[in-house]
Design an enzyme around this catalytic site. Structure first.
Site, PDB file in Angstrom:
ATOM      1  N   TYR A   1     -13.043 -43.618  27.014  1.00  0.00           N
ATOM      2  CA  TYR A   1     -14.186 -43.995  26.174  1.00  0.00           C
ATOM      3  C   TYR A   1     -15.028 -45.069  26.857  1.00  0.00           C
ATOM      4  O   TYR A   1     -14.506 -46.050  27.390  1.00  0.00           O
ATOM      5  CB  TYR A   1     -13.722 -44.481  24.809  1.00  0.00           C
TER       6      TYR A   1
ATOM      7  N   SER B   1     -14.223 -37.304  13.275  1.00  0.00           N
ATOM      8  CA  SER B   1     -15.537 -36.837  12.817  1.00  0.00           C
ATOM      9  C   SER B   1     -15.505 -36.455  11.334  1.00  0.00           C
ATOM     10  O   SER B   1     -15.875 -35.344  10.956  1.00  0.00           O
ATOM     11  CB  SER B   1     -16.018 -35.639  13.645  1.00  0.00           C
TER      12      SER B   1
ATOM     13  N   GLY C   1     -20.381 -35.556  12.429  1.00  0.00           N
ATOM     14  CA  GLY C   1     -21.526 -36.011  13.207  1.00  0.00           C
ATOM     15  C   GLY C   1     -22.667 -36.536  12.364  1.00  0.00           C
ATOM     16  O   GLY C   1     -23.826 -36.516  12.798  1.00  0.00           O
ATOM     17  N   GLY C   2     -22.356 -36.990  11.146  1.00  0.00           N
ATOM     18  CA  GLY C   2     -23.381 -37.523  10.250  1.00  0.00           C
ATOM     19  C   GLY C   2     -23.930 -36.510   9.272  1.00  0.00           C
ATOM     20  O   GLY C   2     -24.665 -36.862   8.339  1.00  0.00           O
ATOM     21  N   LEU C   3     -23.572 -35.242   9.445  1.00  0.00           N
ATOM     22  CA  LEU C   3     -24.119 -34.188   8.592  1.00  0.00           C
ATOM     23  C   LEU C   3     -23.735 -34.379   7.124  1.00  0.00           C
ATOM     24  O   LEU C   3     -24.486 -33.999   6.219  1.00  0.00           O
ATOM     25  CB  LEU C   3     -23.621 -32.819   9.080  1.00  0.00           C
TER      26      LEU C   3
ATOM     27  N   GLY D   1     -25.385 -37.788   3.977  1.00  0.00           N
ATOM     28  CA  GLY D   1     -26.638 -37.915   3.226  1.00  0.00           C
ATOM     29  C   GLY D   1     -27.871 -37.810   4.101  1.00  0.00           C
ATOM     30  O   GLY D   1     -28.882 -38.476   3.845  1.00  0.00           O
TER      31      GLY D   1
END
Length: 284
Positions: free
Chosen positions: A7, A170, A174-176, A179
């Protein structure tokens, strides 16, 4: 606290371990307050200078990688040392031999897997059991969330069968599931990356809109509900969260106390139907 030796990526490989190590060094009490997990598999050699034992799960790479991670982390042991991916060329007999030595040396306490299919979880732990005295896998870190439920077919059942804790990565896809459409409408941060690509698909956008509408009806924040849903799932120990702000961290913490009604859970299943357990998911 979860990280991996690679990372930071590219020329910054190891950077996140360095950051954690610096935090530990500031106060010795920090180390005893966390469960520290890192991973091995990725190639840590300089670009263009990779050799076979610079990556994956050979006994030599595992031995070298542990020592390098301990140095960056500024600690004498890793609580959960995770295999970041399956190594199709290294037999588990060799992998477990290396792990046994590291456990005896006190450099690692437990071992986990990440991105393993169900059959590899079984194979790893059956070979560990045959060796006698080998600890075997204690956790599996897998991609799992409302929008991606394929792990329910075999990975999670295998983990449960062998007593592994499941650590979803996740959790907001990925943020989907955080909101994104509502934020767009309100003029906030627009979706990017994988979430933006997904929303370009009209059927997926309609699915996410139905999800956000359902949670709005129940007075809940999408991101918090997505995390709370994972905590209702059999076998799940806890999702990995990656907040960028203090507000996002506080939101993730609130999800722990959130109770989802049976009506809401049924509604979420209608919007995001899971595949069902195997073999029924693909057979009669």
């Amino acid at each position: 606290m979860n990280t991996a030796n690679v990372y930071g990526w590219s020329e910054n490989k190891g950077r996140t371990e360095d950051i954690i190590g610096t935090w530990f060094a500031k106060n010795a009490a920090h180390r005893d307050k966390v469960v520290l997990a890192t991973k091995v598999y990725g190639n840590m050699a300089a670009d263009g200078d990779a050799w076979p034992n610079h990556d994956k799960l050979s006994a030599l790479n595992i031995r070298r990688a542990v020592d390098a991670s301990l140095k960056r982390l500024q600690t004498d042991h890793i609580d959960v040392y995770q295999f970041h991916h399956v190594d199709r060329r290294t037999p588990f007999e060799e992998i477990w031999q290396a792990i046994d030595v590291l456990v005896q040396q006190g450099k690692i306490l437990y071992v986990g897997s990440s991105n393993f299919p169900g059959y590899k979880i079984a194979q790893a732990n059956e070979i560990a059991a045959r060796r006698g005295g080998t600890i075997g896998l204690v956790s599996e870190q897998c991609l799992y969330n409302l929008a991606e439920r394929r792990a329910e077919m075999e990975v999670i059942p295998a983990a449960q069968e062998y007593g592994l804790g499941v650590i979803p990565w996740s959790p907001l896809h990925g943020g989907l599931l955080g909101g994104v459409i509502k934020k767009e409408v309100e003029g906030g941060r627009r979706a990017s990356g994988r979430a933006a690509d997904a929303l370009a698909n009209t059927s997926i956008r309609a699915q996410i809109q139905a999800y956000e509408d359902l949670l709005d009806k129940h007075g809940l924040e999408p991101g918090e509900a997505a995390l709370a849903w994972l905590l209702t799932r059999p076998g799940v120990t806890g999702p990995i969260v990656g907040p960028r702000t203090a507000e996002q961290l506080e939101s993730a913490i609130r999800a722990v106390e959130l109770e989802l009604s049976d009506e809401l859970l049924s509604g979420l299943d209608e919007i995001f139907p899971g595949p069902g357990p195997s073999p029924e998911a693909f057979a009669w």
